[in-house]
Write a protein that holds these residues in place. Structure first.
Motif, PDB file in Angstrom:
ATOM      1  N   SER A 572      13.519   8.949 -18.425  1.00 55.53           N
ATOM      2  CA  SER A 572      14.369   9.284 -19.573  1.00 55.53           C
ATOM      3  C   SER A 572      13.531   9.684 -20.775  1.00 55.53           C
ATOM      4  O   SER A 572      14.086   9.977 -21.834  1.00 55.53           O
ATOM      5  CB  SER A 572      15.256   8.086 -19.941  1.00 55.53           C
ATOM      6  OG  SER A 572      14.460   6.975 -20.298  1.00 55.53           O
ATOM      7  N   LYS A 573      12.199   9.691 -20.605  1.00 50.92           N
ATOM      8  CA  LYS A 573      11.310   9.956 -21.726  1.00 50.92           C
ATOM      9  C   LYS A 573       9.964  10.421 -21.179  1.00 50.92           C
ATOM     10  O   LYS A 573       9.528   9.988 -20.109  1.00 50.92           O
ATOM     11  CB  LYS A 573      11.132   8.670 -22.554  1.00 50.92           C
ATOM     12  CG  LYS A 573      10.167   8.763 -23.710  1.00 50.92           C
ATOM     13  CD  LYS A 573      10.032   7.395 -24.362  1.00 50.92           C
ATOM     14  CE  LYS A 573       8.987   7.400 -25.458  1.00 50.92           C
ATOM     15  NZ  LYS A 573       8.770   6.061 -26.039  1.00 50.92           N
ATOM     16  N   LEU A 650      10.751  15.885 -20.669  1.00 50.35           N
ATOM     17  CA  LEU A 650      11.864  15.340 -21.444  1.00 50.35           C
ATOM     18  C   LEU A 650      11.585  15.345 -22.935  1.00 50.35           C
ATOM     19  O   LEU A 650      12.448  14.924 -23.715  1.00 50.35           O
ATOM     20  CB  LEU A 650      12.184  13.920 -20.969  1.00 50.35           C
ATOM     21  CG  LEU A 650      12.798  13.859 -19.566  1.00 50.35           C
ATOM     22  CD1 LEU A 650      12.964  12.416 -19.114  1.00 50.35           C
ATOM     23  CD2 LEU A 650      14.122  14.594 -19.511  1.00 50.35           C
ATOM     24  N   THR A 651      10.394  15.799 -23.340  1.00 49.43           N
ATOM     25  CA  THR A 651      10.163  16.042 -24.766  1.00 49.43           C
ATOM     26  C   THR A 651      10.790  17.369 -25.177  1.00 49.43           C
ATOM     27  O   THR A 651      11.295  17.517 -26.287  1.00 49.43           O
ATOM     28  CB  THR A 651       8.667  16.043 -25.070  1.00 49.43           C
ATOM     29  OG1 THR A 651       8.031  17.079 -24.309  1.00 49.43           O
ATOM     30  CG2 THR A 651       8.052  14.698 -24.720  1.00 49.43           C
ATOM     31  N   HIS A 653      13.046  18.758 -22.905  1.00 46.80           N
ATOM     32  CA  HIS A 653      14.314  18.712 -22.152  1.00 46.80           C
ATOM     33  C   HIS A 653      14.423  19.908 -21.205  1.00 46.80           C
ATOM     34  O   HIS A 653      15.473  20.548 -21.109  1.00 46.80           O
ATOM     35  CB  HIS A 653      15.515  18.667 -23.103  1.00 46.80           C
ATOM     36  CG  HIS A 653      15.444  17.561 -24.111  1.00 46.80           C
ATOM     37  ND1 HIS A 653      15.695  16.252 -23.807  1.00 46.80           N
ATOM     38  CD2 HIS A 653      15.096  17.584 -25.433  1.00 46.80           C
ATOM     39  CE1 HIS A 653      15.533  15.498 -24.877  1.00 46.80           C
ATOM     40  NE2 HIS A 653      15.160  16.276 -25.876  1.00 46.80           N
ATOM     41  N   GLU A 670      17.341  23.953 -19.014  1.00 43.13           N
ATOM     42  CA  GLU A 670      17.082  23.470 -20.365  1.00 43.13           C
ATOM     43  C   GLU A 670      18.180  22.488 -20.779  1.00 43.13           C
ATOM     44  O   GLU A 670      19.178  22.316 -20.082  1.00 43.13           O
ATOM     45  CB  GLU A 670      17.016  24.637 -21.355  1.00 43.13           C
ATOM     46  CG  GLU A 670      15.906  25.620 -21.065  1.00 43.13           C
ATOM     47  CD  GLU A 670      15.891  26.801 -22.027  1.00 43.13           C
ATOM     48  OE1 GLU A 670      14.872  27.491 -22.092  1.00 43.13           O
ATOM     49  OE2 GLU A 670      16.931  27.019 -22.707  1.00 43.13           O
ATOM     50  N   ASN A 671      17.950  21.854 -21.936  1.00 41.98           N
ATOM     51  CA  ASN A 671      18.935  20.914 -22.513  1.00 41.98           C
ATOM     52  C   ASN A 671      19.232  19.743 -21.574  1.00 41.98           C
ATOM     53  O   ASN A 671      20.371  19.281 -21.465  1.00 41.98           O
ATOM     54  CB  ASN A 671      20.238  21.644 -22.873  1.00 41.98           C
ATOM     55  CG  ASN A 671      20.015  22.768 -23.856  1.00 41.98           C
ATOM     56  OD1 ASN A 671      19.221  22.643 -24.785  1.00 41.98           O
ATOM     57  ND2 ASN A 671      20.696  23.890 -23.640  1.00 41.98           N
ATOM     58  N   ASP A 673      19.168  15.926 -20.679  1.00 45.06           N
ATOM     59  CA  ASP A 673      19.165  14.690 -21.461  1.00 45.06           C
ATOM     60  C   ASP A 673      19.764  13.577 -20.617  1.00 45.06           C
ATOM     61  O   ASP A 673      20.737  13.787 -19.889  1.00 45.06           O
ATOM     62  CB  ASP A 673      19.973  14.865 -22.749  1.00 45.06           C
ATOM     63  CG  ASP A 673      19.661  13.764 -23.763  1.00 45.06           C
ATOM     64  OD1 ASP A 673      20.422  13.614 -24.726  1.00 45.06           O
ATOM     65  OD2 ASP A 673      18.658  13.057 -23.567  1.00 45.06           O
ATOM     66  N   GLY A 674      19.161  12.411 -20.689  1.00 48.17           N
ATOM     67  CA  GLY A 674      19.663  11.278 -19.929  1.00 48.17           C
ATOM     68  C   GLY A 674      18.598  10.727 -19.011  1.00 48.17           C
ATOM     69  O   GLY A 674      17.399  10.839 -19.266  1.00 48.17           O
TER      70      GLY A 674
END
Length: 702
Positions: A572-573, A650-651, A653, A670-671, A673-674
């Motif tokens: 997630s990160k 995920l920085t 996305h 792209e975009n 998240d989660g």
């Protein structure tokens, strides 16, 4: 305020109120109903019913001798009724010079003179307040456009025609005739128009006042009861009543302190205002006290739930300890039983063997005794005698006695413990003197470690505690120096926390608690998770047709249809990169590689639902797919020995794919998240192996 404006006899708003000598009020009509006759020649101690008469409040107790409560006279008549307020209502009494009236509130009696009820002053001030209150209520009711409906109609209620002030019920004409007739015990109930009708009537008669109340009209000055042509102008402090000039001229108040009416009016207003200030302060304190009590209700509820949970936990710990001790005692009993059984079985075996030998020898001796050859007998008789004697010596004393008894030499005395349990009760006060919370635990740095995105922490107690420790609370921050959160509560001194972010530093601390309370925190330790992710395929999330080997790093499939398997890591990160090598590739299938949510479909190609983002590729070309939407066809495929790389950033996305270390096509998605998990879908014509812990590729094309 409405209760202050209701007659204690009829329960309705005052109508033509009169003021009794005891300062209470009743309606004029109600006063007629509660007037009773006294016996001839038996006149109670009187207080004249006039505004100028003396009323000695010290004689009230004497007058109560003739009240309906004490004297018994006039308290019962065959036709007496009760008002809605429970006050006895007597039929109108015939005017007689020996009549008395008892206050329905304080039960003080007063005799009527020849003027009867006209001797009591009319309370014009109360009458004016009631009138204003009714106007205000009618005005507030007129603001509602909805007509009041009958409350007794079963279906389709019609507009109400009247309202009973005592029953507080709205009736239409039909229901009023049927349920509330104007006869019998309901005859004295007061029926009034509903508020909306009264308001419309007031509005229609008020001209163009814009809906406002008409201004209060000036009232006619009050006149003296004894001299109806004279207005009140003075106030007798002794009689506590207003008087006119004629009363003063007649000398009725010659020895009394008399002051101008206006002066006493202002003086009494000032006294009431000052008294109201004190009452207002008390009312304010009462409101604050009510708020405090309501808050206390909530606190009691919350504390009760918390205390019940604590009690249940304490009792459960006792039950758990008793269960553990029960298991230990049962183990001891089992060992004792097994020992006794073994001893008895061994004794049975030994005794059986000896008995068999003895029996065989006896049978042999009997056969020898049957022989008729003396020389042959004497040849063996000496040896046989020795054998018989030796056999007899084997059955020594104690050989035929059991080595153990059937009874168990174990006794469990539970009387004292049972008595202690029965005496278990709460102690007054929170803690006893000498009790203290636990000291701060010591984190054992040599045992604290990290692996991948999980951390393991261990701690111990520094010194012996006065009160036994009941558990520990482990807290971690969010990896960015944010607030701490509880990740473990229990009795263990080692804890592993999974599911943390990669390449992040976490602060950890621990504290202990006991029956007294929670102790201080330990020193903070900083633990850093792995820079790159090391993971395998997850057999628990794989489709049943998936086959995992090589310590869950190699995957194949038993079905011709595409099946999905996820990785054991969740991201997630951060930035993460992994590769999949193609070990077997037959008949040009279309394996798919990418990321997915944990609840993606496992029985179809990766990317066909909205919970997966993937690239599927054959030996010549590839496509990106999400939610069954195919985009960005790119030339170039895979063969046996090829590698497919997946870069999840995920920085930014984004999701990017590689084939044989080279970026394949533009940025795929792209975009994002989660939380995402590595994912692969394949059929029986493909076998791949997962490669993790790799460095992130450079020179990414956008």
């Amino acid at each position: 305020m409405e209760e202050e404006l209701k007659c204690p006899v009829c329960g309705s708003l005052f109508k033509d109120p009169i003021l009794l000598p005891c300062s209470h009020n009743v309606c004029l009509a109600c006063a007629r109903n509660i007037t009773v006759q006294t016996p001839e020649g038996d006149t109670p101690v009187q207080s004249r019913a006039s505004g100028s008469s003396d009323y000695d409040y010290l004689d009230m107790d004497k007058m109560s001798l003739y009240s309906e409560t004490d004297s018994g006279y006039g308290s019962y008549t065959p036709c007496q009724l009760k008002s809605p307020n429970g006050v006895r209502v007597f039929p109108p009494a015939i005017a007689h010079r020996h009549c008395s009236l008892t206050c329905p509130l304080c039960h003080r009696s007063v005799s009527l003179d020849e003027r009867g009820l006209r001797g009591f002053p009319r309370n014009r001030l109360l009458e004016a307040i009631v009138s204003r209150y009714q106007q205000n209520r009618a005005a507030s009711s007129s603001s509602s456009s909805t007509a009041v409906k009958c409350q007794l109609c079963d279906r389709n209620p019609v507009d109400a025609a009247v309202m009973c002030e005592q029953c507080d019920v709205y009736y239409c004409n039909a229901c009023q005739q049927r349920c509330h007739p104007s006869r019998g015990p309901l005859a004295k109930h007061r029926l009034v128009p509903p508020p909306n009708q009264a308001a419309r009537g007031a509005a229609s008669g008020g001209g163009s006042g814009g809906g406002q109340l008409p201004p209060a009209t000036a009232r006619k000055p009050a006149t003296c009861v004894d001299h109806e042509a004279e207005n009140f102008s003075m106030y007798c402090c002794g009689c506590k009543a207003p008087v006119c000039m004629k009363c003063l001229e007649e000398g009725k108040h010659a020895k009394h302190d008399v002051k101008p009416l206006a002066v006493m009016w202002k003086q009494h207003k000032c006294q009431i205002s000052q008294a109201l200030n004190g009452v207002s302060d008390k009312a304010k304190d009462a409101k604050e006290f009510l708020v405090q009590l309501k808050n206390m209700l909530q606190q009691i509820q919350e504390n009760g739930v918390e205390f019940e949970a604590c009690l249940v936990a304490q009792c459960d710990s006792l039950i758990e300890a008793l269960t553990r001790q029960k298991a230990k005692l049962l183990t001891k009993v089992t060992k004792e039983k097994e020992y006794k059984l073994k001893v008895v079985r061994d004794q049975i075996t030994h005794c059986t063997m000896k008995l068999r030998q003895t029996t065989g020898m006896m049978e042999y001796c009997l056969e020898v005794l049957k022989e008729n050859d003396p020389s042959g007998f004497l040849q063996i008789s000496d040896a046989l005698i020795k054998r018989v004697t030796s056999s007899q010596d084997q059955w020594v004393k104690g050989a035929l006695e059991p080595k153990v008894g059937p009874d168990f030499d174990l006794t469990l005395n539970t009387d004292s413990l049972l008595q202690t349990i029965l005496q278990l009760d709460f102690c007054q006060g929170k803690v006893e003197s000498g009790s203290s919370v636990p000291a701060a635990p010591l984190l054992q740095l040599e045992k604290c470690c990290t692996r991948n995105n999980s951390v393991t922490l261990a701690w111990r107690v520094i010194a012996p505690q006065i009160n036994p420790i009941e558990g520990y609370i482990l807290e971690l921050d969010d990896g960015n120096g944010g607030q701490y959160r509880e990740v473990y509560v229990g009795k263990e001194t080692v804890c592993t926390v999974d599911g943390l972010h990669f390449n992040s530093s976490y602060n950890a601390r621990v504290k202990a608690y006991n029956a007294v309370g929670v102790g201080p925190y330990s020193k903070t330790v900083v633990l850093k998770t792995s820079d790159v992710a090391w993971f395998t395929f997850d057999p628990t999330s794989a489709h049943r047709d998936i086959v995992l080997t090589n310590e869950n790093q190699t995957v194949s499939c038993n079905s011709y249809d595409d099946r999905v398997v996820l990785g054991t890591a969740a991201f997630s990160k951060g930035i993460h990169y992994w590769e999949v090598s193609i070990d077997r590739y037959d008949n040009h299938p279309d394996p798919a590689f990418g990321v997915a949510r944990i609840n993606t479909m496992k029985d179809m190609m990766l990317g066909k639902d909205d919970k997966a983002w993937a690239m599927y590729v054959d030996n010549n070309r590839s496509w990106f797919m999400h939610n069954n939407s195919h985009t960005n066809r790119a030339e170039g495929g895979i063969t046996k020995g090829s590698t497919v790389g997946v870069l999840l950033d995920l920085t930014k996305h984004t999701l990017t794919f590689f084939i044989n270390k080279e970026q394949h096509g533009p940025t795929a998605f792209e975009n994002l998240d989660g939380v995402f998990m590595p994912a692969v879908s394949l059929n029986r014509n493909v076998q791949v192996t997962l490669l993790t812990g790799l460095e992130v590729p450079k020179n990414i094309k956008q």
